[in-house]
Write an enzyme that holds these catalytic residues in place. Structure first.
Site, PDB file in Angstrom:
ATOM      1  N   GLY A   1       8.025   8.084   1.455  1.00  0.00           N
ATOM      2  CA  GLY A   1       9.040   7.045   1.433  1.00  0.00           C
ATOM      3  C   GLY A   1       9.519   6.762   0.022  1.00  0.00           C
ATOM      4  O   GLY A   1       9.584   7.661  -0.816  1.00  0.00           O
ATOM      5  N   LEU A   2       9.861   5.491  -0.244  1.00  0.00           N
ATOM      6  CA  LEU A   2      10.375   5.070  -1.544  1.00  0.00           C
ATOM      7  C   LEU A   2      11.609   5.868  -1.958  1.00  0.00           C
ATOM      8  O   LEU A   2      11.767   6.257  -3.118  1.00  0.00           O
ATOM      9  CB  LEU A   2       9.287   5.178  -2.616  1.00  0.00           C
ATOM     10  CG  LEU A   2       8.037   4.309  -2.399  1.00  0.00           C
ATOM     11  CD1 LEU A   2       7.013   4.574  -3.503  1.00  0.00           C
ATOM     12  CD2 LEU A   2       8.387   2.838  -2.361  1.00  0.00           C
ATOM     13  N   CYS A   3      12.477   6.130  -0.976  1.00  0.00           N
ATOM     14  CA  CYS A   3      13.712   6.862  -1.270  1.00  0.00           C
ATOM     15  C   CYS A   3      14.906   6.161  -0.627  1.00  0.00           C
ATOM     16  O   CYS A   3      15.827   6.808  -0.118  1.00  0.00           O
ATOM     17  CB  CYS A   3      13.608   8.311  -0.814  1.00  0.00           C
ATOM     18  SG  CYS A   3      12.994   8.552   0.871  1.00  0.00           S
ATOM     19  N   GLY A   4      14.866   4.826  -0.653  1.00  0.00           N
ATOM     20  CA  GLY A   4      15.984   4.052  -0.137  1.00  0.00           C
ATOM     21  C   GLY A   4      16.173   4.242   1.361  1.00  0.00           C
ATOM     22  O   GLY A   4      15.217   4.326   2.124  1.00  0.00           O
TER      23      GLY A   4
ATOM     24  N   PHE B   1      17.269   6.883   2.841  1.00  0.00           N
ATOM     25  CA  PHE B   1      17.392   8.314   3.104  1.00  0.00           C
ATOM     26  C   PHE B   1      17.017   8.667   4.536  1.00  0.00           C
ATOM     27  O   PHE B   1      17.766   9.352   5.237  1.00  0.00           O
ATOM     28  CB  PHE B   1      16.521   9.083   2.112  1.00  0.00           C
ATOM     29  CG  PHE B   1      16.405  10.551   2.391  1.00  0.00           C
ATOM     30  CD1 PHE B   1      17.395  11.428   1.991  1.00  0.00           C
ATOM     31  CD2 PHE B   1      15.303  11.066   3.063  1.00  0.00           C
ATOM     32  CE1 PHE B   1      17.292  12.779   2.247  1.00  0.00           C
ATOM     33  CE2 PHE B   1      15.184  12.418   3.320  1.00  0.00           C
ATOM     34  CZ  PHE B   1      16.186  13.275   2.909  1.00  0.00           C
TER      35      PHE B   1
END
Length: 298
Positions: free
Chosen positions: A86-89, A91
């Site tokens: 995760g931690l990709c907005g 996406f």
């Protein structure tokens, strides 16, 4: 007014978070460059294979089972390419919502009849579609830890075999196409049956290229039988590489935004800390002055 120690602890926590997000941005930037290189090297190869396959279907009577168009589309397979981390907005969520939108609009009967299956690539896609009770027949968590063409080819080869044997009447790929570091195109495209008109629309602009009469050895049918499975494998391989580059770009952008937000929050907390400290000093001075006045009156 908040306690000075609490504010100091929050400032320290925000500063640590800022260091982490900054480091993650740098890691994503390094991975993005590598992912972009692999993606840009693959694009011309995939396009040229499609062009050659289109020229073959245009200029000969060769056919292949992957071109069969069923009279009725009973069973459908969706290959959804997500990510492992995760931690990709937005996406992943943006892509998954687009897939669900397409399913509700175009495959409502298949959902009701439970004739729609999903192959999930990546932990996020696996968790999302299993949680919502979709028929996930295969999942590949941890796929992006080591991206290999052979693993991608195995997935597409299996889907192609099921299509040829009549288990599915249509196969679709859903993925994020890389547009720029800050933008991705969410794509849902049909790969089976192969649309001979779309891959056949590869004529060049020059009359000399169009006029060339190719001689195929051993024959056009043998070449087409070898070329079309490769074309299908390259479609999924390209989707995986596009998705990987898009993921790194999205994570880089998200971490940059998180770092800037952390900086803004740190400024606000330092302002509050200074206000609280000033208030405490003012209170202490007032108490000292009051005490001095009381002693002088005595």
């Amino acid at each position: 007014m908040a306690n000075l120690r609490d504010i100091r602890n929050r400032i320290s926590s925000v500063n640590n978070t800022q260091q982490i997000t900054k480091a993650m941005k740098m890691v994503a930037a390094a991975k993005l460059r590598k992912a972009q290189d692999r993606m840009t090297q693959t694009r011309p190869y995939a396009s040229k294979i499609a062009e050659v396959a289109g020229r073959l279907t245009d200029s000969s009577n060769a056919s292949n089972p992957v071109m069969r168009k069923p009279e009725e589309v009973r069973n459908v397979l969706f290959i959804v390419v997500g990510s492992d981390r995760g931690l990709c907005g937005g996406f992943n969520n943006n892509l998954f919502k687009e897939v669900e939108k397409q399913l509700q609009e175009n495959f409502e009967k298949h959902l009701e009849n439970k004739t729609l299956s999903v192959v999930a690539i990546g932990k996020k896609a696996t968790a999302y579609f299993k949680k919502r009770k979709y028929n996930v027949i295969e999942s590949f968590p941890g796929f992006f830890d080591d991206i290999q063409y052979d693993a991608t080819a195995d997935i597409m080869t299996s889907a192609t075999k099921q299509f040829v044997e009549g288990e599915f009447d249509g196969v679709y790929i859903a993925y994020n196409e890389f547009k720029s570091v800050i933008a991705q195109n969410r794509k849902v495209q049909q790969v089976l049956p192969i649309d001979t008109e779309s891959i056949g629309n590869t004529k060049t602009d020059t009359a000399s290229e169009q006029a060339i009469d190719y001689i195929y050895e051993p024959n056009s049918q043998a070449i087409l039988d070898r070329l079309l499975p490769l074309h299908l494998n390259m479609q999924l391989w390209r989707a995986v590489l596009e998705s990987n580059a898009s993921e790194q770009g999205a994570r880089m952008t998200a971490m940059d935004s998180a770092t800037e937000n952390a900086k803004d929050l740190e400024k606000e907390l330092r302002l509050k800390y200074n206000q609280a400290r000033q208030s405490a000093i003012t209170t202490e001075i007032s108490e000292i002055v009051s005490g001095a006045q009381a002693l002088s009156e005595d």
